[in-house]
Motif scaffolding. Structure first.
Motif, short mmCIF file in Angstrom:
data_model
loop_
_atom_site.label_atom_id
_atom_site.label_comp_id
_atom_site.label_asym_id
_atom_site.label_seq_id
_atom_site.Cartn_x
_atom_site.Cartn_y
_atom_site.Cartn_z
N ARG A 101 0.75 -1.15 -0.17
CA ARG A 101 0.01 0.04 0.25
C ARG A 101 0.81 1.32 0.60
O ARG A 101 0.59 2.42 -0.08
N ARG A 147 -9.06 9.00 -6.44
CA ARG A 147 -8.95 8.99 -5.27
C ARG A 147 -10.72 9.60 -4.41
O ARG A 147 -10.69 9.08 -3.63
N GLU A 151 -12.66 6.48 -2.00
CA GLU A 151 -12.60 7.18 -0.33
C GLU A 151 -13.97 8.02 -0.18
O GLU A 151 -14.24 7.72 1.53
N GLU A 154 -15.29 4.28 0.52
CA GLU A 154 -14.88 3.96 1.85
C GLU A 154 -15.22 4.29 2.72
O GLU A 154 -15.58 3.06 3.75
N THR A 175 -5.77 -1.22 7.98
CA THR A 175 -6.29 -0.35 6.34
C THR A 175 -6.90 1.00 6.61
O THR A 175 -7.74 0.08 8.15
N LYS A 179 -6.92 6.32 0.91
CA LYS A 179 -6.06 5.37 0.09
C LYS A 179 -4.73 6.60 -0.79
O LYS A 179 -5.80 6.81 -2.28
N THR A 235 -7.57 -4.78 -5.39
CA THR A 235 -8.45 -3.73 -3.93
C THR A 235 -10.00 -3.50 -5.17
O THR A 235 -9.84 -4.07 -6.25
#
Length: 286
Positions: A101, A147, A151, A154, A175, A179, A235
């Protein structure tokens, strides 16, 4: 008066009790149904992939290749000791693969990306439909927009959709929904599965086992990246598919299956000290 009302009241009470029991049973059935069907980790955009038998189109039957020329086939055959050596070396190479990552923004040769995608494209597929699209993103602005979308979704996933157990299982991996590698990685590879094709007449063409086929191609891709000395982390952006498909101007028959940030590991990269199961735990010989 009370003598005549008593039977009426009893009847009314019985009706009310019956209605209450019926309502409660219906509510319990609905709750049980909801509970059994509720799977917060299921991507809504991929639910249509479960259909195995699709309606065949007459045009599709007409356009299918009824006869494909078969040509002679031969492959390299190695002495037994060479086979063992090559298989051991390949295992050792892939055993070094880790989900990373922390990815450097150091440039990666574009030709390498072209080659690993060509490698992924050699994967087998149901009826040779090759139901995949690999979208390569190198534009900095597009990467950042990806992104932001991921995000945002997520954060909802971690706080609501995934559930306490899943979030708790991820704690050891440290995690979360942030990201940074989506901005840092020189390339993002978004793998879309084509749930159906389009015939020359514009009608649907069945893609058999499309998700399994694309998943195999993803495995080829991961091996090719490892062989090239690059790193990634697999992912599956939960419920991001529709927005990313729109952003990347992909057709409606494509569903996002996986996203891979690709590059070199950063100098301060770390990975969890995980152990893989030994052979005797993953192999059964009959």
């Amino acid at each position: 008066m009370s003598f005549f009302l008593t039977p009426v009241l009893i009847a009314v009470i019985c009706v009310l009790i019956g209605w209450i029991f019926k309502s409660e049973n219906k509510k319990a059935d609905n709750e049980a149904k909801t509970k059994s069907e509720y799977r917060p980790w299921v991507d809504e955009d991929l639910k249509d992939s479960t259909e195995l038998h699709q309606i065949e189109d007459e045009d599709e039957l007409d356009e299918s290749e009824e006869s494909i020329e078969h040509i002679p086939f031969s492959s390299a055959r190695y002495p037994e000791n060479e086979m063992i050596k090559r298989s051991q070396e390949f295992y050792e190479l892939l055993n070094q693969r880790r989900s990373v990552r922390f990815i450097s923004n150091e440039p990666v040769p574009r030709q390498v990306i072209d080659n690993v995608i060509k490698t992924a494209g050699t994967a087998p597929s149901g009826a040779h439909t090759e139901p995949w699209s690999f979208v390569i993103v190198q534009d900095e602005e597009v990467k950042h927009r990806i992104r932001m979308i991921i995000e945002e979704e997520e954060e909802v996933n971690y706080k609501k959709r995934m559930g306490d157990k899943w979030v708790n299982d991820l704690k050891k991996l440290k995690t979360n929904w942030i990201k940074e590698y989506l901005d840092m990685a020189p390339f993002l590879i978004l793998i879309f599965k084509k749930v159906y094709g389009i015939t020359s007449s514009g009608r649907r063409k069945t893609h058999y086992y499309n998700e399994i086929s694309v998943s195999i191609a993803c495995g080829f891709l991961l091996a090719a990246l490892q062989n090239a000395g690059l790193v990634t982390v697999t992912t599956t952006p939960l419920n991001c598919g529709p927005r990313l498909r729109t952003l990347l101007d992909r057709p409606v028959n494509e569903k996002l299956l996986m996203l891979l940030p690709v590059g070199y590991p950063s100098k301060d990269a770390t990975v969890p000290d995980l152990k893989r199961k030994p052979l005797e735990e993953i192999m059964v010989v009959v």
